[in-house]
Scaffold this motif. Structure first.
Motif, PDB file in Angstrom:
ATOM      1  N   GLY A  21       0.788  -1.222   0.000  1.00  0.00           N
ATOM      2  CA  GLY A  21       0.000   0.000   0.000  1.00  0.00           C
ATOM      3  C   GLY A  21       0.824   1.278   0.000  1.00  0.00           C
ATOM      4  O   GLY A  21       0.373   2.318  -0.488  1.00  0.00           O
ATOM      5  N   ASP A  22       2.046   1.198   0.527  1.00  0.00           N
ATOM      6  CA  ASP A  22       2.910   2.381   0.547  1.00  0.00           C
ATOM      7  C   ASP A  22       3.808   2.444  -0.687  1.00  0.00           C
ATOM      8  O   ASP A  22       4.689   3.291  -0.749  1.00  0.00           O
ATOM      9  CB  ASP A  22       3.768   2.392   1.813  1.00  0.00           C
ATOM     10  N   GLY A  23       3.580   1.535  -1.639  1.00  0.00           N
ATOM     11  CA  GLY A  23       4.366   1.533  -2.866  1.00  0.00           C
ATOM     12  C   GLY A  23       5.604   0.655  -2.812  1.00  0.00           C
ATOM     13  O   GLY A  23       6.313   0.528  -3.821  1.00  0.00           O
ATOM     14  N   THR A  24       5.857   0.046  -1.669  1.00  0.00           N
ATOM     15  CA  THR A  24       7.023  -0.829  -1.559  1.00  0.00           C
ATOM     16  C   THR A  24       6.844  -2.053  -2.449  1.00  0.00           C
ATOM     17  O   THR A  24       5.816  -2.705  -2.415  1.00  0.00           O
ATOM     18  CB  THR A  24       7.222  -1.287  -0.106  1.00  0.00           C
ATOM     19  N   ALA A  25       7.863  -2.331  -3.255  1.00  0.00           N
ATOM     20  CA  ALA A  25       7.791  -3.443  -4.207  1.00  0.00           C
ATOM     21  C   ALA A  25       8.649  -4.609  -3.747  1.00  0.00           C
ATOM     22  O   ALA A  25       9.702  -4.419  -3.139  1.00  0.00           O
ATOM     23  CB  ALA A  25       8.240  -2.974  -5.586  1.00  0.00           C
ATOM     24  N   THR A  26       8.189  -5.802  -4.065  1.00  0.00           N
ATOM     25  CA  THR A  26       8.928  -7.035  -3.782  1.00  0.00           C
ATOM     26  C   THR A  26       9.019  -7.824  -5.072  1.00  0.00           C
ATOM     27  O   THR A  26       8.032  -7.909  -5.816  1.00  0.00           O
ATOM     28  CB  THR A  26       8.216  -7.863  -2.702  1.00  0.00           C
ATOM     29  N   TYR A  27      10.192  -8.421  -5.320  1.00  0.00           N
ATOM     30  CA  TYR A  27      10.413  -9.121  -6.585  1.00  0.00           C
ATOM     31  C   TYR A  27      10.950 -10.527  -6.353  1.00  0.00           C
ATOM     32  O   TYR A  27      11.702 -10.791  -5.405  1.00  0.00           O
ATOM     33  CB  TYR A  27      11.420  -8.358  -7.454  1.00  0.00           C
TER      34      TYR A  27
ATOM     35  N   ILE B   8       7.497  -3.063 -10.899  1.00  0.00           N
ATOM     36  CA  ILE B   8       6.044  -3.024 -10.719  1.00  0.00           C
ATOM     37  C   ILE B   8       5.661  -1.624 -10.256  1.00  0.00           C
ATOM     38  O   ILE B   8       6.382  -0.980  -9.479  1.00  0.00           O
ATOM     39  CB  ILE B   8       5.583  -4.095  -9.701  1.00  0.00           C
ATOM     40  N   SER B   9       4.542  -1.142 -10.763  1.00  0.00           N
ATOM     41  CA  SER B   9       4.053   0.164 -10.338  1.00  0.00           C
ATOM     42  C   SER B   9       2.533   0.176 -10.425  1.00  0.00           C
ATOM     43  O   SER B   9       1.928  -0.672 -11.090  1.00  0.00           O
ATOM     44  CB  SER B   9       4.659   1.283 -11.187  1.00  0.00           C
ATOM     45  N   GLN B  10       1.957   1.154  -9.761  1.00  0.00           N
ATOM     46  CA  GLN B  10       0.494   1.230  -9.697  1.00  0.00           C
ATOM     47  C   GLN B  10       0.070   2.679  -9.816  1.00  0.00           C
ATOM     48  O   GLN B  10       0.596   3.545  -9.113  1.00  0.00           O
ATOM     49  CB  GLN B  10       0.011   0.630  -8.365  1.00  0.00           C
ATOM     50  N   ASP B  11      -0.836   2.949 -10.720  1.00  0.00           N
ATOM     51  CA  ASP B  11      -1.376   4.293 -10.904  1.00  0.00           C
ATOM     52  C   ASP B  11      -2.840   4.253 -10.466  1.00  0.00           C
ATOM     53  O   ASP B  11      -3.696   3.775 -11.210  1.00  0.00           O
ATOM     54  CB  ASP B  11      -1.242   4.716 -12.371  1.00  0.00           C
ATOM     55  N   ASN B  12      -3.101   4.754  -9.265  1.00  0.00           N
ATOM     56  CA  ASN B  12      -4.468   4.677  -8.747  1.00  0.00           C
ATOM     57  C   ASN B  12      -5.416   5.621  -9.493  1.00  0.00           C
ATOM     58  O   ASN B  12      -6.622   5.364  -9.558  1.00  0.00           O
ATOM     59  CB  ASN B  12      -4.484   4.969  -7.258  1.00  0.00           C
TER      60      ASN B  12
ATOM     61  N   LEU C 207      -2.420  -1.321 -12.902  1.00  0.00           N
ATOM     62  CA  LEU C 207      -1.163  -1.874 -12.415  1.00  0.00           C
ATOM     63  C   LEU C 207      -0.262  -2.128 -13.618  1.00  0.00           C
ATOM     64  O   LEU C 207      -0.747  -2.522 -14.681  1.00  0.00           O
ATOM     65  CB  LEU C 207      -1.429  -3.181 -11.680  1.00  0.00           C
ATOM     66  N   TYR C 208       1.042  -1.894 -13.450  1.00  0.00           N
ATOM     67  CA  TYR C 208       1.987  -2.078 -14.549  1.00  0.00           C
ATOM     68  C   TYR C 208       3.117  -3.019 -14.141  1.00  0.00           C
ATOM     69  O   TYR C 208       3.438  -3.160 -12.967  1.00  0.00           O
ATOM     70  CB  TYR C 208       2.597  -0.738 -14.964  1.00  0.00           C
ATOM     71  N   LEU C 209       3.720  -3.610 -15.166  1.00  0.00           N
ATOM     72  CA  LEU C 209       4.955  -4.360 -14.972  1.00  0.00           C
ATOM     73  C   LEU C 209       5.871  -4.029 -16.138  1.00  0.00           C
ATOM     74  O   LEU C 209       5.624  -4.459 -17.264  1.00  0.00           O
ATOM     75  CB  LEU C 209       4.711  -5.860 -14.895  1.00  0.00           C
TER      76      LEU C 209
END
Length: 122
Positions: free
Chosen positions: A53-59, A69-73, A78-80
């Motif tokens: 939720g805070d934008g932290t990404a895990t791979y 990975i990113s997210q545009d609310n 959602l993008y990859l």
């Protein structure tokens, strides 16, 4: 409940790039824990990347440094971003949503898109 539609897959040569999109409808992505998964022929589905939720990404280890990975609310998408693709990345890619409980936890109820195929030739 959320509906998910992936797009952006295709055929590329090794070393190339693709950007996958997962467009959500009927609900806001901000209410869900989001992730990308893939499934190659004859293999189990595996997690590729997730975003908190805070934008932290895990791979997953094999994609670290190559995928983002990113997210545009605002766009509810959602993008990859996938760079330096190899034949090992060939798979059907899926996005998954789980209802969010807190910024870092979510219910174990899965919503999946239909997938988008990525094929990398060497």
């Amino acid at each position: 409940q959320v509906q998910l539609v992936e797009s952006g897959g295709g055929s590329v040569q090794a070393g190339g790039s693709l950007r996958l999109s997962c467009a959500a409808s009927r609900s806001s992505l901000s209410r869900y824990c989001m992730g990308w998964f893939r499934q190659a022929p004859g293999k189990e589905r595996e997690g590729v990347a997730s975003i908190a939720g805070d934008g932290t990404a895990t791979y997953e280890n094999s994609v670290k440094g190559r995928f983002t990975i990113s997210q545009d609310n605002d766009k509810n998408t959602l993008y990859l971003q996938m760079n330096n693709l190899t034949s090992e990345d060939t798979a059907m890619y899926y996005c998954r949503a789980r209802p969010r409980i807190t910024m870092y936890s979510c219910r174990l109820t899965d919503y999946w898109g239909q997938g988008t195929q990525v094929t990398v030739s060497s």
